[in-house]
Design an enzyme around this catalytic site. Structure first.
Site, PDB file in Angstrom:
ATOM      1  N   ARG A 234       0.405  -3.873   5.874  1.00 51.03           N
ATOM      2  CA  ARG A 234      -0.776  -3.381   5.146  1.00 51.03           C
ATOM      3  C   ARG A 234      -0.525  -1.933   4.758  1.00 51.03           C
ATOM      4  NH1 ARG A 234      -1.837  -7.777   4.180  1.00 51.03           N
ATOM      5  NH2 ARG A 234      -3.691  -9.004   4.641  1.00 51.03           N
ATOM      6  N   ASP A 258       5.879  -3.303   0.263  1.00 53.15           N
ATOM      7  CA  ASP A 258       5.258  -4.419  -0.456  1.00 53.15           C
ATOM      8  C   ASP A 258       3.748  -4.214  -0.519  1.00 53.15           C
ATOM      9  OD1 ASP A 258       5.350  -7.034  -1.734  1.00 53.15           O
ATOM     10  OD2 ASP A 258       4.299  -7.768   0.052  1.00 53.15           O
ATOM     11  N   GLU A 263      -3.783  -0.036  -3.006  1.00 53.51           N
ATOM     12  CA  GLU A 263      -3.291  -1.107  -3.882  1.00 53.51           C
ATOM     13  C   GLU A 263      -4.402  -1.897  -4.583  1.00 53.51           C
ATOM     14  OE1 GLU A 263      -1.135  -3.451  -0.843  1.00 53.51           O
ATOM     15  OE2 GLU A 263      -2.514  -5.082  -1.296  1.00 53.51           O
ATOM     16  N   HIS A 295       2.692  -6.550  -3.422  1.00 53.75           N
ATOM     17  CA  HIS A 295       2.141  -7.481  -2.424  1.00 53.75           C
ATOM     18  C   HIS A 295       2.558  -8.928  -2.719  1.00 53.75           C
ATOM     19  CE1 HIS A 295      -1.164  -7.523   0.807  1.00 53.75           C
ATOM     20  NE2 HIS A 295      -0.411  -8.604   0.951  1.00 53.75           N
TER      21      HIS A 295
END
Ligand code: NAD
Length: 330
Positions: A234, A258, A263, A295
């Site tokens: 996260r 990622d 985000e 993500h």
């Protein structure tokens, strides 16, 4: 049951429509994210299916409840975007997909590590320009390196298996020690010791009060110069300001993300024709030793299939037997 399916992408529809052939739910696909305004789009749906960048705070949950929603079916494992105490007070059960493919996420973490270390992202562009030189493309052997894994749950364990396969020494930190990991030779140490001894650190713990900004100015100070950090867990596990400073100083040598703190406003959408307003993300994208993916670690055929199967089974069990399977509790 009638399901309001927020934040729909074409790939969601493909997998959910296919699996729904055996469930027969009435799915109303909505492309908008779930928020206070879009929560009012509910007509007579009793189930809301939401993803990780949907907002399920107390106001949204209250609006959904007042519109007749009886179940929140998350199509994700993570649930840090849901106000669980508000859901409990409202008597609105929240279910999720606890596991779909830990391999998908662990393999993506390994992919980021390999790509960064061997500079494949730079080599790809260089060769396409007709530049076949090797300058600045040198990497290091993973074999024999010490890898620190924070969070040894399902994904952390898959990542450990990959690293053990590469011949790495693995250190771990978790609030619960896993004996199977220890049998594989994994050594549980304190966070401080993991930071100090690891040349590669990969994050696989959930986001909660204890882990928010786990990677910050102080923890970065404890790490080796040139450390590699991979985050597929996260975004808020990392203090972005601190990591940018550490990248500029060379403290962090390679960074694979990622997930990113802010985000929600960007990931999963196409902004290729816009000016990105997030200056921290823009700065991160300028470093040659940083790779950011949007993500996508979960995004494999196997994972999508399982996400659709488990989500629709959670809903069917609720509809037919009143069963609350895979409930998220406080
Ligand atoms: P899991 O529940 O199986 O494992 C999480 C582990 O973290 C557990 O062993 C738990 O004890 C440990 N943990 C909890 N609090 C901790 C703390 N304070 N410090 C250290 N460890 C702690 O979960 P999982 O399926 O392995 O998923 C891990 C995380 O990966 C999820 O929380 C989610 O945030 C992330 N994830 C990302 C993607 C993606 O596409 N990038 C997809 C799925 C999951």
């Amino acid at each position: 049951m009638k399901i309001a399916f927020y934040n729909t992408k074409p790939y969601d529809q493909r997998y959910f429509n296919q699996v729904n052939l055996t469930h027969g739910h009435d799915i109303h696909y909505i492309s908008a994210h779930l928020n206070l305004e879009t929560a009012k789009l509910i007509q007579d749906e009793e189930v809301v299916c939401a993803f990780i960048n949907d907002k399920l705070d107390a106001d949204v949950l209250t609006t959904l409840k007042n519109q007749g929603v009886r179940l929140i079916a998350l199509r994700s494992a993570g649930f840090n975007h849901v106000d669980l105490s508000a859901a409990k007070t409202l008597g609105l059960p929240v279910v999720r997909v606890p596991t779909y493919s830990p391999y998908a996420v662990a393999e993506h973490a390994a992919g980021l590590l390999l790509c960064l270390n061997r500079k494949i992202h730079r080599a790809f562009n260089r060769v396409r320009e007709g530049d076949f030189s090797l300058h600045n493309l040198m990497g290091f052997d993973l074999h024999g390196k010490t890898v620190g894994v924070i969070g040894t749950g399902k994904i952390g364990q898959c990542f450990i298996n990959i690293m053990v396969g590469f011949g790495c020494r693995v250190l771990a930190y978790d609030v619960c020690v896993d004996e199977e990991c220890q049998e594989k030779g994994v050594e549980y140490v304190s966070l401080e010791s993991l930071f100090a001894q690891s040349s590669i650190i990969s994050l696989h713990c959930p986001l909660n009060d204890a882990t928010q900004h786990l990677i910050n100015h102080e923890s970065l100070e404890l790490m080796q110069d040139g450390v590699t950090i991979i985050n597929t867990s996260r975004g808020k596990l990392i203090d972005t300001k601190a990591i940018i400073k550490a990248l500029k100083q060379g403290k962090v040598g390679l960074l694979g993300l990622d997930v990113y703190e802010e985000e929600e406003a960007l990931f999963f959408e196409d902004f290729s024709d816009s000016v990105i307003q997030d200056d921290q993300l823009s700065r991160l994208l300028t470093f040659p030793n940083v790779i950011v993916t949007s993500h996508q670690a979960f995004f494999t055929e196997e994972a999508m299939q399982k996400i659709a199967q488990v989500t629709l089974t959670n809903i069917t069990d609720f509809a037919q037997q009143g069963l609350i399977r895979n409930e998220v509790t406080l």
